[in-house]
Motif scaffolding. Structure first.
Motif, PDB file in Angstrom:
ATOM      1  N   ASP A  21       0.795   1.047  13.041  1.00  0.00           N
ATOM      2  CA  ASP A  21       0.081  -0.248  12.151  1.00  0.00           C
ATOM      3  C   ASP A  21       0.169   0.014  10.568  1.00  0.00           C
ATOM      4  O   ASP A  21       0.098   1.571  10.729  1.00  0.00           O
ATOM      5  CB  ASP A  21      -1.508   0.414  12.511  1.00  0.00           C
ATOM      6  CG  ASP A  21      -2.710  -0.446  12.239  1.00  0.00           C
ATOM      7  OD1 ASP A  21      -2.188  -1.090  11.757  1.00  0.00           O
ATOM      8  OD2 ASP A  21      -3.145   0.296  13.069  1.00  0.00           O
ATOM      9  N   VAL A  22       0.400  -1.037   9.935  1.00  0.00           N
ATOM     10  CA  VAL A  22       0.528  -0.854   8.663  1.00  0.00           C
ATOM     11  C   VAL A  22      -0.840  -1.008   7.962  1.00  0.00           C
ATOM     12  O   VAL A  22      -1.189  -2.207   8.336  1.00  0.00           O
ATOM     13  CB  VAL A  22       1.580  -1.874   7.670  1.00  0.00           C
ATOM     14  CG1 VAL A  22       1.670  -1.985   6.692  1.00  0.00           C
ATOM     15  CG2 VAL A  22       2.489  -1.044   8.589  1.00  0.00           C
TER      16      VAL A  22
ATOM     17  N   VAL B 124       2.589   5.882  18.533  1.00  0.00           N
ATOM     18  CA  VAL B 124       1.769   5.101  16.934  1.00  0.00           C
ATOM     19  C   VAL B 124       1.800   5.906  16.351  1.00  0.00           C
ATOM     20  O   VAL B 124       1.958   6.909  16.243  1.00  0.00           O
ATOM     21  CB  VAL B 124       0.217   4.186  18.265  1.00  0.00           C
ATOM     22  CG1 VAL B 124      -0.383   3.945  16.811  1.00  0.00           C
ATOM     23  CG2 VAL B 124       0.454   4.163  19.334  1.00  0.00           C
ATOM     24  N   SER B 125       2.400   5.373  15.487  1.00  0.00           N
ATOM     25  CA  SER B 125       2.116   5.781  14.026  1.00  0.00           C
ATOM     26  C   SER B 125       1.297   4.159  13.410  1.00  0.00           C
ATOM     27  O   SER B 125       1.439   3.244  13.585  1.00  0.00           O
ATOM     28  CB  SER B 125       3.168   6.064  13.425  1.00  0.00           C
ATOM     29  OG  SER B 125       4.683   6.707  13.971  1.00  0.00           O
ATOM     30  N   ALA B 126       1.185   5.311  11.962  1.00  0.00           N
ATOM     31  CA  ALA B 126      -0.102   4.366  11.078  1.00  0.00           C
ATOM     32  C   ALA B 126       0.157   5.136   9.925  1.00  0.00           C
ATOM     33  O   ALA B 126       0.460   6.830   9.368  1.00  0.00           O
ATOM     34  CB  ALA B 126      -0.927   4.017  11.748  1.00  0.00           C
ATOM     35  N   VAL B 127      -0.119   3.728   8.341  1.00  0.00           N
ATOM     36  CA  VAL B 127      -0.159   4.448   7.799  1.00  0.00           C
ATOM     37  C   VAL B 127      -1.068   3.696   7.039  1.00  0.00           C
ATOM     38  O   VAL B 127      -1.637   3.110   7.044  1.00  0.00           O
ATOM     39  CB  VAL B 127       0.914   3.497   6.688  1.00  0.00           C
ATOM     40  CG1 VAL B 127       2.452   4.582   7.189  1.00  0.00           C
ATOM     41  CG2 VAL B 127       1.492   2.857   7.032  1.00  0.00           C
ATOM     42  N   GLU B 128      -2.172   4.233   6.009  1.00  0.00           N
ATOM     43  CA  GLU B 128      -2.993   3.780   4.938  1.00  0.00           C
ATOM     44  C   GLU B 128      -2.924   4.950   4.010  1.00  0.00           C
ATOM     45  O   GLU B 128      -2.898   5.835   3.453  1.00  0.00           O
ATOM     46  CB  GLU B 128      -4.125   3.738   5.781  1.00  0.00           C
ATOM     47  CG  GLU B 128      -5.566   4.268   4.991  1.00  0.00           C
ATOM     48  CD  GLU B 128      -5.662   3.126   4.750  1.00  0.00           C
ATOM     49  OE1 GLU B 128      -6.173   2.282   3.458  1.00  0.00           O
ATOM     50  OE2 GLU B 128      -5.168   2.160   5.662  1.00  0.00           O
ATOM     51  N   PRO B 129      -3.164   3.502   2.868  1.00  0.00           N
ATOM     52  CA  PRO B 129      -3.031   3.998   1.024  1.00  0.00           C
ATOM     53  C   PRO B 129      -4.718   4.973   0.873  1.00  0.00           C
ATOM     54  O   PRO B 129      -4.638   6.228   0.077  1.00  0.00           O
ATOM     55  CB  PRO B 129      -3.106   3.076   0.700  1.00  0.00           C
ATOM     56  CG  PRO B 129      -3.435   1.984   1.075  1.00  0.00           C
ATOM     57  CD  PRO B 129      -3.244   2.441   2.788  1.00  0.00           C
TER      58      PRO B 129
ATOM     59  N   ALA C  50       1.552   3.409   0.907  1.00  0.00           N
ATOM     60  CA  ALA C  50       1.399   1.974   0.452  1.00  0.00           C
ATOM     61  C   ALA C  50       2.234   1.711   1.898  1.00  0.00           C
ATOM     62  O   ALA C  50       3.540   2.179   1.916  1.00  0.00           O
ATOM     63  CB  ALA C  50       1.429   2.126  -0.269  1.00  0.00           C
ATOM     64  N   ALA C  51       1.932   0.131   2.513  1.00  0.00           N
ATOM     65  CA  ALA C  51       3.063  -0.269   2.813  1.00  0.00           C
ATOM     66  C   ALA C  51       4.234  -0.872   1.626  1.00  0.00           C
ATOM     67  O   ALA C  51       5.332  -1.421   3.121  1.00  0.00           O
ATOM     68  CB  ALA C  51       2.282  -2.519   2.694  1.00  0.00           C
ATOM     69  N   GLU C  52       3.981  -0.929   0.691  1.00  0.00           N
ATOM     70  CA  GLU C  52       5.172  -1.254   0.289  1.00  0.00           C
ATOM     71  C   GLU C  52       6.576  -0.125   0.503  1.00  0.00           C
ATOM     72  O   GLU C  52       8.044  -0.453  -0.817  1.00  0.00           O
ATOM     73  CB  GLU C  52       5.156  -0.997  -1.599  1.00  0.00           C
ATOM     74  CG  GLU C  52       4.015  -2.364  -1.817  1.00  0.00           C
ATOM     75  CD  GLU C  52       2.579  -2.937  -1.034  1.00  0.00           C
ATOM     76  OE1 GLU C  52       2.434  -3.169  -1.741  1.00  0.00           O
ATOM     77  OE2 GLU C  52       1.788  -1.294  -0.819  1.00  0.00           O
TER      78      GLU C  52
ATOM     79  N   ALA D 183      -0.043  -5.235  10.697  1.00  0.00           N
ATOM     80  CA  ALA D 183      -0.732  -5.829   9.445  1.00  0.00           C
ATOM     81  C   ALA D 183      -1.793  -6.353  10.058  1.00  0.00           C
ATOM     82  O   ALA D 183      -1.906  -7.788   9.807  1.00  0.00           O
ATOM     83  CB  ALA D 183      -0.086  -5.617   8.006  1.00  0.00           C
ATOM     84  N   GLN D 184      -2.904  -5.561  10.322  1.00  0.00           N
ATOM     85  CA  GLN D 184      -4.104  -6.673  10.672  1.00  0.00           C
ATOM     86  C   GLN D 184      -5.155  -6.539   9.677  1.00  0.00           C
ATOM     87  O   GLN D 184      -5.839  -5.862   8.753  1.00  0.00           O
ATOM     88  CB  GLN D 184      -4.920  -5.913  11.073  1.00  0.00           C
ATOM     89  CG  GLN D 184      -6.265  -6.582  11.962  1.00  0.00           C
ATOM     90  CD  GLN D 184      -6.986  -6.294  13.622  1.00  0.00           C
ATOM     91  OE1 GLN D 184      -6.521  -6.611  14.211  1.00  0.00           O
ATOM     92  NE2 GLN D 184      -8.276  -5.839  13.205  1.00  0.00           N
TER      93      GLN D 184
END
Length: 242
Positions: free
Chosen positions: A29-30, A50-55, A76-78, A92-93
């Motif tokens: 989940d981005v 499940v993994s996730a990233v969040e700035p 960050a997504a980048e 990416a929702q």
């Protein structure tokens, strides 16, 4: 979660269906925010998958507290902190339009997704006036025609999400719409969420002088019923393969 959670949670189920998320997959989940989509992914694939990233540090902490066992990293997504081809699906929702560089973010999602996997993103149709905040922004434009009403953000107009996917080098791009209907208790409940100062709409409202804020409130009130009502919200959604 009070501001957009009432829309993002039902959207998450439809979005995960679109990406064909199921048990046995590794999923990313981005831009997870406080975890609306992440929770849906956990329900389908299990916390360990499940993994996730969040700035945002505060959102990442909230998601970790809500979803123990999920690998949630502040990033960050980048620049995703994962190796190539490590996931079956990357989603990416309601995030692409907030990425600093949407094409790079989508390209990174493709990099960490295995060949034949799924890269998916969805963004509210702000440009088409079908987002959950359309009534608010209509009232804003009546008072301030030059206001930034989110209609110029990345991916929010018809066809633009597919363009971004193509620029990111993704293949087999498919575009559709996802629509949710959310029951509001009444105007006061609807309006109160904007006063929290969350997102572009909340930031715009809280930046106004009190008199101007009151004028905007009354213009919104004239558009909406006093009692319970439904808000329909539509998002553009795209899927592709790396």
């Amino acid at each position: 979660m009070r501001f957009m959670g009432r829309y993002s949670e039902p959207l998450a189920a439809q979005f995960a269906d679109l990406a064909r998320v199921h048990g046995g997959q590794r999923v990313l989940d981005v831009g997870c925010g406080p975890g609306a989509l992440t929770a849906e992914l956990v329900n389908r694939a299990g916390a360990g998958a499940v993994s996730a990233v969040e700035p945002s540090a505060s959102f990442a902490a909230a998601a970790r507290e809500r979803l123990p066992g999920v690998d949630i990293r502040q990033s960050a997504a980048e620049r995703l902190p994962f190796p190539d081809a490590g996931f079956d699906a990357a989603l990416a929702q309601l995030v692409v339009h907030f990425m600093t560089d949407p094409v790079t973010g989508l390209r990174e999602m493709g990099r960490v997704t295995r060949p034949g996997g799924v890269v998916a993103a969805c963004v509210w149709d702000h440009a088409g006036g079908r987002g959950p905040l359309s009534a608010f922004w209509r009232a804003v434009r009546e008072l301030d025609p030059g206001a930034d009403d989110e209609s110029s953000l990345a991916g929010v107009r018809e066809g633009h999400l597919a363009e971004l996917f193509a620029q990111a080098g993704l293949d087999a791009i498919k575009v559709t719409t996802l629509t949710v209907r959310v029951r509001q208790a009444g105007f006061e409940s609807w309006w109160e969420t904007f006063t929290l100062g969350v997102g572009p709409a909340g930031a715009y409202l809280t930046s106004l002088p009190v008199a101007r804020r009151d004028e905007l409130r009354e213009r919104c009130r004239r558009q909406l019923p006093a009692g319970p009502f439904d808000v329909s919200a539509t998002a553009w959604a795209a899927t592709a393969t790396p």
